[in-house]
Structure formats: C-alpha cells, structure tokens
Design a protein around this motif. Structure first.
Motif, PDB file in Angstrom:
ATOM      1  N   ARG A   1       0.845  -1.211   0.000  1.00 10.56           N
ATOM      2  CA  ARG A   1       0.000   0.000   0.000  1.00 10.56           C
ATOM      3  C   ARG A   1       0.873   1.250   0.000  1.00 10.56           C
ATOM      4  O   ARG A   1       0.547   2.241  -0.662  1.00 10.56           O
ATOM      5  CB  ARG A   1      -0.928   0.007   1.213  1.00 10.56           C
ATOM      6  CG  ARG A   1      -2.003  -1.100   1.131  1.00 10.56           C
ATOM      7  CD  ARG A   1      -2.818  -1.163   2.385  1.00 10.56           C
ATOM      8  NE  ARG A   1      -1.899  -1.579   3.461  1.00 10.56           N
ATOM      9  CZ  ARG A   1      -2.222  -1.693   4.727  1.00 10.56           C
ATOM     10  NH1 ARG A   1      -3.427  -1.414   5.133  1.00 10.56           N
ATOM     11  NH2 ARG A   1      -1.343  -2.085   5.617  1.00 10.56           N
ATOM     12  N   LEU A   2       1.973   1.222   0.758  1.00 13.43           N
ATOM     13  CA  LEU A   2       2.882   2.367   0.787  1.00 13.43           C
ATOM     14  C   LEU A   2       3.524   2.560  -0.588  1.00 13.43           C
ATOM     15  O   LEU A   2       3.629   3.681  -1.077  1.00 13.43           O
ATOM     16  CB  LEU A   2       3.961   2.161   1.858  1.00 13.43           C
ATOM     17  CG  LEU A   2       4.985   3.274   2.002  1.00 13.43           C
ATOM     18  CD1 LEU A   2       4.312   4.615   2.299  1.00 13.43           C
ATOM     19  CD2 LEU A   2       5.985   2.921   3.085  1.00 13.43           C
TER      20      LEU A   2
ATOM     21  N   ARG B   1       3.852   5.774  -5.531  1.00 14.58           N
ATOM     22  CA  ARG B   1       3.674   5.826  -6.987  1.00 14.58           C
ATOM     23  C   ARG B   1       2.626   6.874  -7.361  1.00 14.58           C
ATOM     24  O   ARG B   1       2.851   7.703  -8.252  1.00 14.58           O
ATOM     25  CB  ARG B   1       3.263   4.448  -7.496  1.00 14.58           C
ATOM     26  CG  ARG B   1       3.228   4.341  -9.018  1.00 14.58           C
ATOM     27  CD  ARG B   1       2.836   2.948  -9.514  1.00 14.58           C
ATOM     28  NE  ARG B   1       3.710   1.900  -8.964  1.00 14.58           N
ATOM     29  CZ  ARG B   1       3.287   0.909  -8.167  1.00 14.58           C
ATOM     30  NH1 ARG B   1       2.013   0.803  -7.841  1.00 14.58           N
ATOM     31  NH2 ARG B   1       4.133   0.012  -7.712  1.00 14.58           N
ATOM     32  N   GLU B   2       1.472   6.875  -6.674  1.00 18.06           N
ATOM     33  CA  GLU B   2       0.371   7.794  -6.993  1.00 18.06           C
ATOM     34  C   GLU B   2       0.735   9.243  -6.689  1.00 18.06           C
ATOM     35  O   GLU B   2       0.477  10.141  -7.498  1.00 18.06           O
ATOM     36  CB  GLU B   2      -0.892   7.383  -6.224  1.00 18.06           C
ATOM     37  CG  GLU B   2      -2.102   8.228  -6.507  1.00 18.06           C
ATOM     38  CD  GLU B   2      -2.522   8.224  -7.971  1.00 18.06           C
ATOM     39  OE1 GLU B   2      -3.080   9.246  -8.413  1.00 18.06           O
ATOM     40  OE2 GLU B   2      -2.286   7.227  -8.676  1.00 18.06           O
TER      41      GLU B   2
ATOM     42  N   SER C   1       9.682  11.974  -9.957  1.00 16.58           N
ATOM     43  CA  SER C   1       9.962  10.537  -9.886  1.00 16.58           C
ATOM     44  C   SER C   1       9.704  10.042  -8.463  1.00 16.58           C
ATOM     45  O   SER C   1       9.700  10.810  -7.504  1.00 16.58           O
ATOM     46  CB  SER C   1      11.410  10.254 -10.285  1.00 16.58           C
ATOM     47  OG  SER C   1      12.290  10.714  -9.278  1.00 16.58           O
ATOM     48  N   GLN C   2       9.506   8.744  -8.348  1.00 16.86           N
ATOM     49  CA  GLN C   2       9.309   8.154  -7.023  1.00 16.86           C
ATOM     50  C   GLN C   2      10.552   8.382  -6.155  1.00 16.86           C
ATOM     51  O   GLN C   2      10.433   8.672  -4.963  1.00 16.86           O
ATOM     52  CB  GLN C   2       8.984   6.666  -7.156  1.00 16.86           C
ATOM     53  CG  GLN C   2       7.639   6.399  -7.824  1.00 16.86           C
ATOM     54  CD  GLN C   2       7.351   4.926  -7.992  1.00 16.86           C
ATOM     55  OE1 GLN C   2       7.746   4.103  -7.161  1.00 16.86           O
ATOM     56  NE2 GLN C   2       6.663   4.570  -9.080  1.00 16.86           N
ATOM     57  N   ASN C   3      11.726   8.255  -6.754  1.00 21.52           N
ATOM     58  CA  ASN C   3      12.969   8.493  -6.008  1.00 21.52           C
ATOM     59  C   ASN C   3      13.032   9.921  -5.460  1.00 21.52           C
ATOM     60  O   ASN C   3      13.411  10.142  -4.325  1.00 21.52           O
ATOM     61  CB  ASN C   3      14.193   8.235  -6.882  1.00 21.52           C
ATOM     62  CG  ASN C   3      14.531   6.762  -6.980  1.00 21.52           C
ATOM     63  OD1 ASN C   3      14.053   5.950  -6.198  1.00 21.52           O
ATOM     64  ND2 ASN C   3      15.370   6.436  -7.947  1.00 21.52           N
ATOM     65  N   GLU C   4      12.676  10.885  -6.317  1.00 29.98           N
ATOM     66  CA  GLU C   4      12.710  12.283  -5.885  1.00 29.98           C
ATOM     67  C   GLU C   4      11.710  12.517  -4.756  1.00 29.98           C
ATOM     68  O   GLU C   4      12.020  13.198  -3.774  1.00 29.98           O
ATOM     69  CB  GLU C   4      12.398  13.195  -7.074  1.00 29.98           C
ATOM     70  CG  GLU C   4      12.641  14.652  -6.787  1.00 29.98           C
ATOM     71  CD  GLU C   4      12.430  15.532  -8.022  1.00 29.98           C
ATOM     72  OE1 GLU C   4      12.400  16.764  -7.826  1.00 29.98           O
ATOM     73  OE2 GLU C   4      12.276  15.001  -9.138  1.00 29.98           O
ATOM     74  N   LEU C   5      10.520  11.964  -4.886  1.00 27.69           N
ATOM     75  CA  LEU C   5       9.507  12.106  -3.836  1.00 27.69           C
ATOM     76  C   LEU C   5      10.012  11.509  -2.520  1.00 27.69           C
ATOM     77  O   LEU C   5       9.906  12.139  -1.456  1.00 27.69           O
ATOM     78  CB  LEU C   5       8.206  11.415  -4.262  1.00 27.69           C
ATOM     79  CG  LEU C   5       7.094  11.424  -3.208  1.00 27.69           C
ATOM     80  CD1 LEU C   5       6.589  12.846  -2.974  1.00 27.69           C
ATOM     81  CD2 LEU C   5       5.975  10.493  -3.613  1.00 27.69           C
ATOM     82  N   ILE C   6      10.584  10.324  -2.579  1.00 26.01           N
ATOM     83  CA  ILE C   6      11.089   9.659  -1.374  1.00 26.01           C
ATOM     84  C   ILE C   6      12.265  10.443  -0.782  1.00 26.01           C
ATOM     85  O   ILE C   6      12.357  10.613   0.432  1.00 26.01           O
ATOM     86  CB  ILE C   6      11.470   8.190  -1.689  1.00 26.01           C
ATOM     87  CG1 ILE C   6      10.189   7.384  -1.961  1.00 26.01           C
ATOM     88  CG2 ILE C   6      12.268   7.575  -0.556  1.00 26.01           C
ATOM     89  CD1 ILE C   6      10.453   5.979  -2.483  1.00 26.01           C
TER      90      ILE C   6
END
Length: 128
Positions: free
Chosen positions: A16-17, A22-23, A31-36
């Motif tokens: 779920r995480l 992703r969403e 990007s997912q990496n940038e968000l994280i």
C-alpha cells in the motif's frame, strides 16, 4: 562520503505504501525516487530538530543538577570546616621555659632544668 550517484536500494515492504508513493509522485509530476528523497529530507530535518531540542533539555537539566551538586559540595565543605575549627587542636602546645623566659619548665616527668638533648642550652646560647 559517497558521491551523489551512489545507489541506495530501498525496498518498501508494504504494498500500500508503494502504491501511495507511486500515486503521489505521479500527481506531483516527480519521480518516485525524488519524492522519497524529499520525504526523507523533511523527516530528517524534523527529527534532527526534535533530537536537538531533547539534547538541549537534557543538557539544561544536567547543568541544573551539576549546579545543585556543586552547591551541596560547597555547603558540606563549609560545614565540615566549621566543625573542624570547633574541635580542640590535635597537638597542644607546651611552653618549654618559665614565665621569665630563662628557667626551663618541667614537661612530663623530667626534673626542672633537665635537658638531655641540649635543645634548651642551644636555644639560650642563640639569644646571647
């Protein structure tokens, strides 16, 4: 230190995480990496500030306790000094000569004028 291109594999155990990352990344256009990375950076700043505040509070408390302990040591030292001053001297002084300063006074069992070590004679010789 590692350079900016080093890999850091991250495995999200909760599906779920992973879907949420992703969403949100898609919605924000990153990007997912940038968000994280941004999420981790924000979390580290917050935790760092909380840790700094906790450490500052602990240091303040230790400082207060140290001041109290120092005060206790000083108070105890002054009390013990005063108690020691009130006690009789461990060694009592005894005059080795009479009131005129010339005739020896008997100390202990010696007869008057008895000076087996010659201390009084040397003392009297030095006055002349």
């Amino acid at each position: 230190m590692a350079d900016g291109s080093s890999a850091f594999p991250l495995r999200l155990r909760d599906p779920r995480l992973r879907a949420l990352v992703r969403e949100v990344a898609r919605q924000e256009g990153v990007s997912q990496n940038e968000l994280i990375e941004h999420a981790i950076e924000d979390e580290m700043v917050i935790r760092g500030r909380l840790l700094a505040a906790d450490l500052q509070a602990a240091a303040t408390r230790l400082s207060q306790l140290s001041d109290e302990a120092y005060g206790d040591v000083v108070t105890r030292s002054m009390r013990e000094f005063a108690e020691g001053e009130a006690r009789p001297e461990p060694l009592q002084s005894v005059a080795l000569h009479g009131a005129t300063g010339h005739e020896p006074t008997q100390v202990g069992p010696q007869p008057s004028g008895h000076d087996p070590s010659g201390v009084l004679a040397a003392f009297h010789a030095g006055r002349r």
